[in-house]
Design a protein around this motif. Structure first.
Motif, PDB file in Angstrom:
ATOM      1  N   TYR A   1      18.535  -2.316   2.216  1.00  0.00           N
ATOM      2  CA  TYR A   1      19.368  -1.305   1.568  1.00  0.00           C
ATOM      3  C   TYR A   1      18.622   0.027   1.505  1.00  0.00           C
ATOM      4  N   ARG A   2      19.328   1.074   1.813  1.00  0.00           N
ATOM      5  CA  ARG A   2      18.784   2.424   1.711  1.00  0.00           C
ATOM      6  C   ARG A   2      19.861   3.355   1.136  1.00  0.00           C
ATOM      7  N   ALA A   3      19.447   4.396   0.466  1.00  0.00           N
ATOM      8  CA  ALA A   3      20.394   5.392  -0.050  1.00  0.00           C
ATOM      9  C   ALA A   3      20.717   6.380   1.069  1.00  0.00           C
ATOM     10  N   ASP A   4      21.334   5.870   2.138  1.00  0.00           N
ATOM     11  CA  ASP A   4      21.658   6.691   3.312  1.00  0.00           C
ATOM     12  C   ASP A   4      23.141   7.031   3.345  1.00  0.00           C
ATOM     13  N   GLU A   5      23.466   8.057   4.095  1.00  0.00           N
ATOM     14  CA  GLU A   5      24.857   8.414   4.330  1.00  0.00           C
ATOM     15  C   GLU A   5      25.500   7.386   5.261  1.00  0.00           C
ATOM     16  N   PHE A   6      26.826   7.316   5.167  1.00  0.00           N
ATOM     17  CA  PHE A   6      27.582   6.415   6.042  1.00  0.00           C
ATOM     18  C   PHE A   6      28.148   7.235   7.187  1.00  0.00           C
ATOM     19  N   ASP A   7      27.486   7.162   8.354  1.00  0.00           N
ATOM     20  CA  ASP A   7      27.948   7.921   9.510  1.00  0.00           C
ATOM     21  C   ASP A   7      27.716   7.101  10.775  1.00  0.00           C
ATOM     22  N   ALA A   8      27.796   7.755  11.916  1.00  0.00           N
ATOM     23  CA  ALA A   8      27.734   7.040  13.193  1.00  0.00           C
ATOM     24  C   ALA A   8      26.383   6.389  13.444  1.00  0.00           C
ATOM     25  N   THR A   9      25.315   6.927  12.843  1.00  0.00           N
ATOM     26  CA  THR A   9      23.971   6.397  13.104  1.00  0.00           C
ATOM     27  C   THR A   9      23.278   5.887  11.854  1.00  0.00           C
ATOM     28  N   HIS A  10      23.943   5.941  10.691  1.00  0.00           N
ATOM     29  CA  HIS A  10      23.334   5.465   9.443  1.00  0.00           C
ATOM     30  C   HIS A  10      24.363   4.694   8.621  1.00  0.00           C
ATOM     31  N   VAL A  11      23.927   3.623   8.009  1.00  0.00           N
ATOM     32  CA  VAL A  11      24.725   2.885   7.031  1.00  0.00           C
ATOM     33  C   VAL A  11      23.801   2.517   5.875  1.00  0.00           C
TER      34      VAL A  11
ATOM     35  N   ASN B   1       0.818  -1.215   0.000  1.00  0.00           N
ATOM     36  CA  ASN B   1       0.000   0.000   0.000  1.00  0.00           C
ATOM     37  C   ASN B   1       0.854   1.268   0.000  1.00  0.00           C
ATOM     38  N   ILE B   2       2.034   1.184  -0.596  1.00  0.00           N
ATOM     39  CA  ILE B   2       2.897   2.366  -0.738  1.00  0.00           C
ATOM     40  C   ILE B   2       2.675   2.895  -2.141  1.00  0.00           C
ATOM     41  N   SER B   3       2.046   4.045  -2.250  1.00  0.00           N
ATOM     42  CA  SER B   3       1.631   4.592  -3.537  1.00  0.00           C
ATOM     43  C   SER B   3       2.827   4.983  -4.394  1.00  0.00           C
ATOM     44  N   ALA B   4       2.550   5.175  -5.684  1.00  0.00           N
ATOM     45  CA  ALA B   4       3.620   5.479  -6.637  1.00  0.00           C
ATOM     46  C   ALA B   4       4.285   6.818  -6.363  1.00  0.00           C
ATOM     47  N   ASP B   5       3.578   7.750  -5.738  1.00  0.00           N
ATOM     48  CA  ASP B   5       4.159   9.064  -5.456  1.00  0.00           C
ATOM     49  C   ASP B   5       4.711   9.176  -4.040  1.00  0.00           C
ATOM     50  N   HIS B   6       4.839   8.043  -3.353  1.00  0.00           N
ATOM     51  CA  HIS B   6       5.376   8.082  -1.984  1.00  0.00           C
ATOM     52  C   HIS B   6       6.859   8.443  -2.020  1.00  0.00           C
ATOM     53  N   PRO B   7       7.316   9.303  -1.094  1.00  0.00           N
ATOM     54  CA  PRO B   7       8.733   9.723  -1.093  1.00  0.00           C
ATOM     55  C   PRO B   7       9.721   8.560  -1.001  1.00  0.00           C
ATOM     56  N   ALA B   8       9.320   7.467  -0.360  1.00  0.00           N
ATOM     57  CA  ALA B   8      10.241   6.340  -0.200  1.00  0.00           C
ATOM     58  C   ALA B   8      10.599   5.701  -1.533  1.00  0.00           C
ATOM     59  N   ARG B   9       9.784   5.942  -2.569  1.00  0.00           N
ATOM     60  CA  ARG B   9      10.037   5.339  -3.865  1.00  0.00           C
ATOM     61  C   ARG B   9      10.935   6.198  -4.741  1.00  0.00           C
ATOM     62  N   GLY B  10      11.455   7.280  -4.197  1.00  0.00           N
ATOM     63  CA  GLY B  10      12.378   8.128  -4.941  1.00  0.00           C
ATOM     64  C   GLY B  10      13.793   7.591  -4.880  1.00  0.00           C
TER      65      GLY B  10
ATOM     66  N   SER C   1      16.312   9.072  -4.036  1.00  0.00           N
ATOM     67  CA  SER C   1      17.039   9.589  -2.880  1.00  0.00           C
ATOM     68  C   SER C   1      16.962   8.633  -1.697  1.00  0.00           C
ATOM     69  N   ASP C   2      16.005   7.724  -1.734  1.00  0.00           N
ATOM     70  CA  ASP C   2      15.843   6.763  -0.642  1.00  0.00           C
ATOM     71  C   ASP C   2      16.065   5.320  -1.077  1.00  0.00           C
ATOM     72  N   THR C   3      15.756   4.993  -2.318  1.00  0.00           N
ATOM     73  CA  THR C   3      15.750   3.609  -2.772  1.00  0.00           C
ATOM     74  C   THR C   3      16.808   3.378  -3.842  1.00  0.00           C
ATOM     75  N   LEU C   4      17.442   2.201  -3.810  1.00  0.00           N
ATOM     76  CA  LEU C   4      18.426   1.807  -4.808  1.00  0.00           C
ATOM     77  C   LEU C   4      17.731   0.931  -5.849  1.00  0.00           C
ATOM     78  N   PHE C   5      17.634   1.428  -7.080  1.00  0.00           N
ATOM     79  CA  PHE C   5      16.974   0.703  -8.157  1.00  0.00           C
ATOM     80  C   PHE C   5      18.002  -0.108  -8.947  1.00  0.00           C
ATOM     81  N   VAL C   6      17.596  -1.285  -9.396  1.00  0.00           N
ATOM     82  CA  VAL C   6      18.470  -2.155 -10.182  1.00  0.00           C
ATOM     83  C   VAL C   6      18.240  -1.871 -11.660  1.00  0.00           C
ATOM     84  N   ALA C   7      19.341  -1.658 -12.378  1.00  0.00           N
ATOM     85  CA  ALA C   7      19.221  -1.346 -13.804  1.00  0.00           C
ATOM     86  C   ALA C   7      18.733  -2.572 -14.566  1.00  0.00           C
TER      87      ALA C   7
END
Length: 373
Positions: free
Chosen positions: A218-228, A161-170, A172-178
């Protein structure tokens, strides 16, 4: 001029007489027999067969004899030295054999004992904690479910139930496979949560379903003390008749007790597309236990003086999710929850930097090896 003394009898020379040579040989044999170690035998050899030994000094006298007398004296000397050398060799073999036997007895190695040929490793704390949390659910009769890390976009988003325009599907957040040809959209993503495994479980299993889904996400997050960008989650799904939020609360409270001991918990209302109603599941701060709330003199960095720490999200499964998996929502209901393994590990061990968990330093794993049963 007088001629050579051909009538000279070497037996009359004391050092070369048969009696003298026999005495020298007897002394040497006695010394060799008395030597009970290689060091003692070496001293006896130098004293009775060395360059300054009685037999060596007597051998020098042969050169002073007339030619006619040297043969007889040389034969007696050769026989005496042969007896000494033979006795020395025999005694040396016996002493070495005795010392070897003693060394084998005193320096014996018990080959049945384990030998550390390399530094001992350790199960990684993440792996150990996944096993530990999974065991809690297996003990309650739940099943462990797994799925692919490269997941269909429909299972990762649409079925939840995550719609096509949900921010998580961008991107900036998701790694898409070519796609294979590099053109167009493959509709495959590196899963952003283990929730697709829940959908797969509903599609593959007969109802009721009680599954827990640990795994890498997997997330398109920064690599820091609280995110990988690559981390681990464990999610649970229960779909059965008559399931309510009360069942969810009891399940999570049991998990929290197993992970942190006696600790207070609470539900905090929130929103997730795949559950309705939804809530954040909070733990009482295990550092200040709420004492820092409204107390500027004793601030708490762990909970930021709020008294509570967010652990994960949960809620009643949205009927749309059940419908997407072919489940009749008028007859069945369920709950779902999820939390981060790394976050749980940090709570249990007061770890401050998530990067320590991915650097591969075995000292970190040994320090937290209590996470593994």
């Amino acid at each position: 001029m007088s001629g050579p003394n051909d009538n000279y009898d070497p037996k009359q020379v004391a050092a070369l007489s048969a009696e003298s040579l026999d005495a020298i040989v007897a002394d040497a044999l006695a010394a060799f027999s008395a030597a009970s170690s290689s060091a003692a035998l070496k001293e006896a050899r130098l004293a009775h067969a060395g360059e300054k030994s009685p037999i060596a000094l007597a051998n020098r006298e042969i050169g002073a004899l007339p030619p006619a007398a040297r043969k007889d004296a040389g034969q007696r000397m050769g026989a005496a030295r042969g007896r000494i050398n033979a006795a020395l060799a025999e005694r040396q073999a016996a002493v070495e054999a005795a010392e070897l036997e003693q060394a084998l007895a005193s320096e014996a190695v018990d080959v049945t004992l384990p030998v550390a040929l390399a530094p001992q490793g350790a199960i990684h704390p993440i792996t150990g904690l996944i096993d530990l949390m999974s065991d809690v659910f297996v003990a309650m009769g739940w099943e462990i479910a797994e799925g692919p890390e490269a997941e269909a976009e429909w299972l990762n988003f649409d079925a939840l139930n995550i719609s096509a325009d949900h921010p998580a599907r961008g991107e900036s957040d998701t790694l898409f496979v070519a796609s294979a040809d590099g053109e167009g959209d493959s509709h495959v993503v590196m899963r952003t949560h283990t929730s697709p495994v829940q959908i797969r479980s509903l599609l593959d299993r007969e109802l009721p379903v009680y599954v827990v889904c640990p795994g890498k996400v997997y997330r398109a997050d920064e690599f820091d003390a609280t995110h990988v960008p690559v981390f681990h989650q464990i999610e649970g799904l229960c779909v059965d008749k008559g399931i309510t939020m009360a069942h969810l609360k009891g399940t999570l409270d049991h998990l929290a007790k197993e992970m942190f001991g006696d600790i207070r918990t609470r539900f905090r209302p929130n929103y997730f597309p795949f559950t309705e109603p939804s809530a954040e599941y909070d733990l009482e701060c295990f550092v200040c236990h709420g004492a820092s709330v409204g107390n500027p003199d004793a601030p708490c960095k762990t909970c930021r003086s709020e008294g509570w720490i967010e652990w994960g999200g949960c809620g009643v499964v949205n009927p749309r999710v059940l419908k997407a998996a072919g489940v009749d929502s008028s007859e069945y209901s369920g709950f779902a929850f999820g939390m981060g393994i790394e976050r749980t590990l940090m709570f249990r061990n007061n770890a401050e930097d998530m990067r320590d968990m991915v650097e591969g330093d075995v000292r970190f794993a040994r320090m937290l090896k209590g996470e593994a049963r």
